[in-house]
Scaffold this motif. Structure first.
Motif, short mmCIF file in Angstrom:
data_model
loop_
_atom_site.label_atom_id
_atom_site.label_comp_id
_atom_site.label_asym_id
_atom_site.label_seq_id
_atom_site.Cartn_x
_atom_site.Cartn_y
_atom_site.Cartn_z
N ALA A 17 0.83 -1.19 0.00
CA ALA A 17 0.00 0.00 0.00
C ALA A 17 0.87 1.25 0.00
O ALA A 17 1.98 1.24 0.53
CB ALA A 17 -0.92 0.00 1.22
N TYR A 18 0.37 2.31 -0.60
CA TYR A 18 1.01 3.61 -0.49
C TYR A 18 0.80 4.15 0.93
O TYR A 18 -0.25 3.92 1.54
CB TYR A 18 0.38 4.62 -1.45
CG TYR A 18 0.65 4.39 -2.91
CD1 TYR A 18 1.59 5.17 -3.60
CD2 TYR A 18 -0.04 3.42 -3.62
CE1 TYR A 18 1.82 4.97 -4.95
CE2 TYR A 18 0.18 3.22 -4.97
CZ TYR A 18 1.11 4.00 -5.63
OH TYR A 18 1.33 3.80 -6.97
N THR A 19 1.79 4.85 1.45
CA THR A 19 1.56 5.59 2.68
C THR A 19 0.82 6.88 2.31
O THR A 19 0.81 7.29 1.13
CB THR A 19 2.88 5.96 3.37
OG1 THR A 19 3.61 6.89 2.54
CG2 THR A 19 3.73 4.72 3.64
N LEU A 41 -8.05 5.30 -6.25
CA LEU A 41 -7.91 4.98 -4.83
C LEU A 41 -9.26 5.00 -4.12
O LEU A 41 -9.61 4.04 -3.43
CB LEU A 41 -6.93 5.94 -4.16
CG LEU A 41 -6.46 5.53 -2.75
CD1 LEU A 41 -5.11 6.14 -2.45
CD2 LEU A 41 -7.45 5.93 -1.66
N VAL A 136 4.96 -0.75 -5.66
CA VAL A 136 3.77 0.09 -5.74
C VAL A 136 3.54 0.42 -7.21
O VAL A 136 4.49 0.65 -7.97
CB VAL A 136 3.92 1.40 -4.93
CG1 VAL A 136 3.82 1.13 -3.45
CG2 VAL A 136 5.21 2.13 -5.26
N THR A 144 -4.22 -0.11 -1.16
CA THR A 144 -4.13 1.09 -0.34
C THR A 144 -5.47 1.44 0.26
O THR A 144 -5.57 1.76 1.45
CB THR A 144 -3.61 2.28 -1.17
OG1 THR A 144 -2.33 1.94 -1.73
CG2 THR A 144 -3.48 3.54 -0.33
N THR A 147 -6.12 -1.04 3.03
CA THR A 147 -5.23 -0.83 4.18
C THR A 147 -5.64 0.40 4.98
O THR A 147 -5.75 0.35 6.21
CB THR A 147 -3.77 -0.67 3.70
OG1 THR A 147 -3.39 -1.85 2.98
CG2 THR A 147 -2.83 -0.46 4.87
N TRP A 148 -5.86 1.51 4.30
CA TRP A 148 -6.29 2.73 5.00
C TRP A 148 -7.66 2.52 5.63
O TRP A 148 -7.93 2.99 6.73
CB TRP A 148 -6.36 3.90 4.03
CG TRP A 148 -5.04 4.36 3.50
CD1 TRP A 148 -3.81 3.78 3.70
CD2 TRP A 148 -4.81 5.50 2.67
NE1 TRP A 148 -2.84 4.48 3.03
CE2 TRP A 148 -3.41 5.55 2.40
CE3 TRP A 148 -5.64 6.47 2.12
CZ2 TRP A 148 -2.85 6.54 1.60
CZ3 TRP A 148 -5.07 7.46 1.32
CH2 TRP A 148 -3.69 7.49 1.07
#
Length: 213
Positions: A17-19, A41, A136, A144, A147-148
């Protein structure tokens, strides 16, 4: 006439995942393609699904705006409705060209392909592959979202519905009342990230708050 092979869990490259900071940096260098990244996203849609979205698929008015991903465009061949965050609704409304027809592609000229995404990642200073070999890319935006969402309390059944995954648990699918899930409230839990100046931390906002475009 060959049967389609089952590739689940057999992907060669594991994604990550992207932060929030990375996504903010990506938006800061993406220009007109930022909306495409935000759409991918915040709808957890696949690139091909987002590419096929026309203005008629976007229902931006009313109390519960949503995008309808048509069955012929989804991997599962099933229609999928995804509720939209208020911030994304505002961006989509402002991006619609005057005189655009209902069948025009909504993200035409705003959806980066994989090669352009790699260039944006490089420009943003984001490593394509980390020390563990995880990468990524565009499709990692779906991971992402999940995850978020998990970090911010989105329930698993709602996440599965947004992602369009088949259900592994019969009880969760047959005996869960979708209308009672509060999906709009669940979608609103995923933090909204805006472009950064590459030096500051990204700001994460809840649905309904104003953010710079």
């Amino acid at each position: 006439k060959l049967e389609k092979p089952d590739a689940k869990g057999k992907q060669v490259r594991e994604s990550r995942a992207y932060t929030q900071k990375e996504f903010a940096q990506l938006l800061s260098v993406a220009g007109k393609f930022a909306l495409g990244y935000q759409f991918l996203l915040y709808t957890a849609s696949r690139w091909s699904e987002a590419y096929a979205v026309v203005w008629d698929d976007l229902h931006l008015d009313g109390d519960a705006p949503y995008v309808l991903l048509r069955e012929q465009t989804t991997k599962s061949d099933k229609q999928r409705r995804v509720d939209l965050k208020a911030e994304l609704v505002e961006l989509l409304r402002s991006a619609r060209p005057e005189g655009a027809s209902a069948t025009d592609r909504a993200l035409k000229g705003r959806l980066a392909d994989y090669d352009l995404c790699r260039k944006h990642l490089t420009r943003a200073g984001i490593q394509h592959k980390d020390g563990l070999g995880r990468v990524v890319h565009l499709h990692a935006l779906r991971k992402t979202w999940q995850t978020w969402g998990a970090d911010n309390g989105v329930n698993q059944r709602a996440a599965q519905d947004v992602l369009g995954h088949s259900d592994a648990n019969l009880t969760a699918k047959i005996y869960t009342d979708r209308a009672g899930l509060g999906l709009r409230a669940e979608v609103a839990k995923v933090p909204w990230v805006v472009a950064s100046d590459r030096s500051a931390q990204p700001s994460a906002q809840k649905c309904g708050s104003r953010s710079p475009v």
